[in-house]
Scaffold this motif. Structure first.
Motif, short mmCIF file in Angstrom:
data_model
loop_
_atom_site.label_atom_id
_atom_site.label_comp_id
_atom_site.label_asym_id
_atom_site.label_seq_id
_atom_site.Cartn_x
_atom_site.Cartn_y
_atom_site.Cartn_z
N SER A 6 56.51 9.68 14.75
CA SER A 6 57.58 8.95 14.06
C SER A 6 58.92 9.43 14.59
O SER A 6 59.06 10.59 14.99
CB SER A 6 57.53 9.22 12.55
OG SER A 6 56.37 8.69 11.98
N GLY A 7 59.90 8.56 14.56
CA GLY A 7 61.26 8.93 14.91
C GLY A 7 61.74 8.38 16.23
O GLY A 7 62.93 8.45 16.53
N HIS A 25 60.68 11.36 18.92
CA HIS A 25 59.54 11.41 18.02
C HIS A 25 59.30 12.83 17.51
O HIS A 25 59.62 13.82 18.18
CB HIS A 25 58.25 10.99 18.74
CG HIS A 25 58.12 9.52 18.92
ND1 HIS A 25 57.94 8.65 17.87
CD2 HIS A 25 58.15 8.75 20.03
CE1 HIS A 25 57.85 7.42 18.32
NE2 HIS A 25 57.98 7.45 19.63
N SER A 28 53.58 13.66 13.68
CA SER A 28 53.58 13.44 12.24
C SER A 28 52.21 12.99 11.76
O SER A 28 51.31 12.73 12.55
CB SER A 28 54.65 12.41 11.87
OG SER A 28 54.46 11.20 12.57
N ALA A 71 60.00 17.37 9.27
CA ALA A 71 60.65 16.13 8.82
C ALA A 71 59.78 15.42 7.79
O ALA A 71 58.55 15.45 7.87
CB ALA A 71 60.89 15.20 10.01
N PHE A 73 59.50 11.61 6.55
CA PHE A 73 59.90 10.23 6.80
C PHE A 73 59.58 9.44 5.54
O PHE A 73 58.42 9.14 5.26
CB PHE A 73 59.15 9.68 8.02
CG PHE A 73 59.52 10.38 9.30
CD1 PHE A 73 60.61 9.95 10.04
CD2 PHE A 73 58.78 11.46 9.75
CE1 PHE A 73 60.96 10.60 11.22
CE2 PHE A 73 59.12 12.11 10.92
CZ PHE A 73 60.21 11.68 11.66
N GLN A 103 64.17 17.80 7.75
CA GLN A 103 64.96 16.57 7.72
C GLN A 103 64.31 15.60 6.75
O GLN A 103 63.08 15.51 6.67
CB GLN A 103 64.98 15.92 9.11
CG GLN A 103 65.60 16.74 10.19
CD GLN A 103 65.42 16.07 11.56
OE1 GLN A 103 64.56 15.23 11.76
NE2 GLN A 103 66.26 16.47 12.50
N VAL A 105 64.46 11.72 6.39
CA VAL A 105 64.98 10.56 7.12
C VAL A 105 64.13 9.33 6.83
O VAL A 105 62.95 9.43 6.53
CB VAL A 105 65.01 10.84 8.64
CG1 VAL A 105 66.03 11.91 8.99
CG2 VAL A 105 63.64 11.24 9.16
#
Length: 152
Positions: A6-7, A25, A28, A71, A73, A103, A105
């Motif tokens: 992801s990202g 990315h 994840s 992170a 998401f 993070q 996000v």
């Protein structure tokens, strides 16, 4: 759960590219859950207490690079609010020796990883990573969140 990325963009959602650390990315996991059986808060508990060290910037254990960043998401405003409040609560209580760098996000897209990355532990039970890292985490989850041990 599905392993993936992801990202970043779809065109770079491939292990060889993601592992360069230049795609945006993060490695994840997509978690699908029934909120009638387990809460988002309980999932966050596992994420922060078992899955990894949320105070390490761009690193998880021996793995280094932005693709290993911590992170969350989120896919809804509620998930964002709950995650941010949980992080604040952990930081305020000084649960970790250092500030949390996770993070929070928005989820723009999730791209499943290659097939050989899926269900890796079950398919490779004697792999040194599985034996030394993954299985101890599974046992810790069963201890900390027994509801997950019952899920199939």
């Amino acid at each position: 759960m599905v392993s993936g990325y992801s990202g970043g963009e779809a065109a770079t959602a491939h292990y060889e590219m993601v592992s360069t650390g230049t795609t945006g990315h993060a490695e994840s996991v997509q978690v699908t859950f029934n909120p009638q059986k387990i809460s988002y808060g309980q999932i966050l508990k596992v994420f922060f207490d078992v899955a990894h060290d949320p105070t390490q910037l761009n690193r998880q254990g021996p793995d280094r690079g932005p693709q290993y960043r911590s992170a969350i998401f989120y896919s809804s405003a509620d998930q964002k609010r709950i995650a941010e409040a949980y992080i604040k609560q952990l930081d305020d209580a000084k649960v970790f020796r250092a500030p949390i760098v996770t993070q929070v996000v928005p989820l723009k897209a999730f791209y499943p990883a290659e097939e050989h990355h899926q269900n890796f532990c079950n398919r490779n039970p004697r792999n040194p990573y599985v034996l030394g890292v993954a299985m101890p985490k599974v046992e810790k989850v069963k201890e900390k969140v027994p509801e997950l041990a019952k899920e199939k």
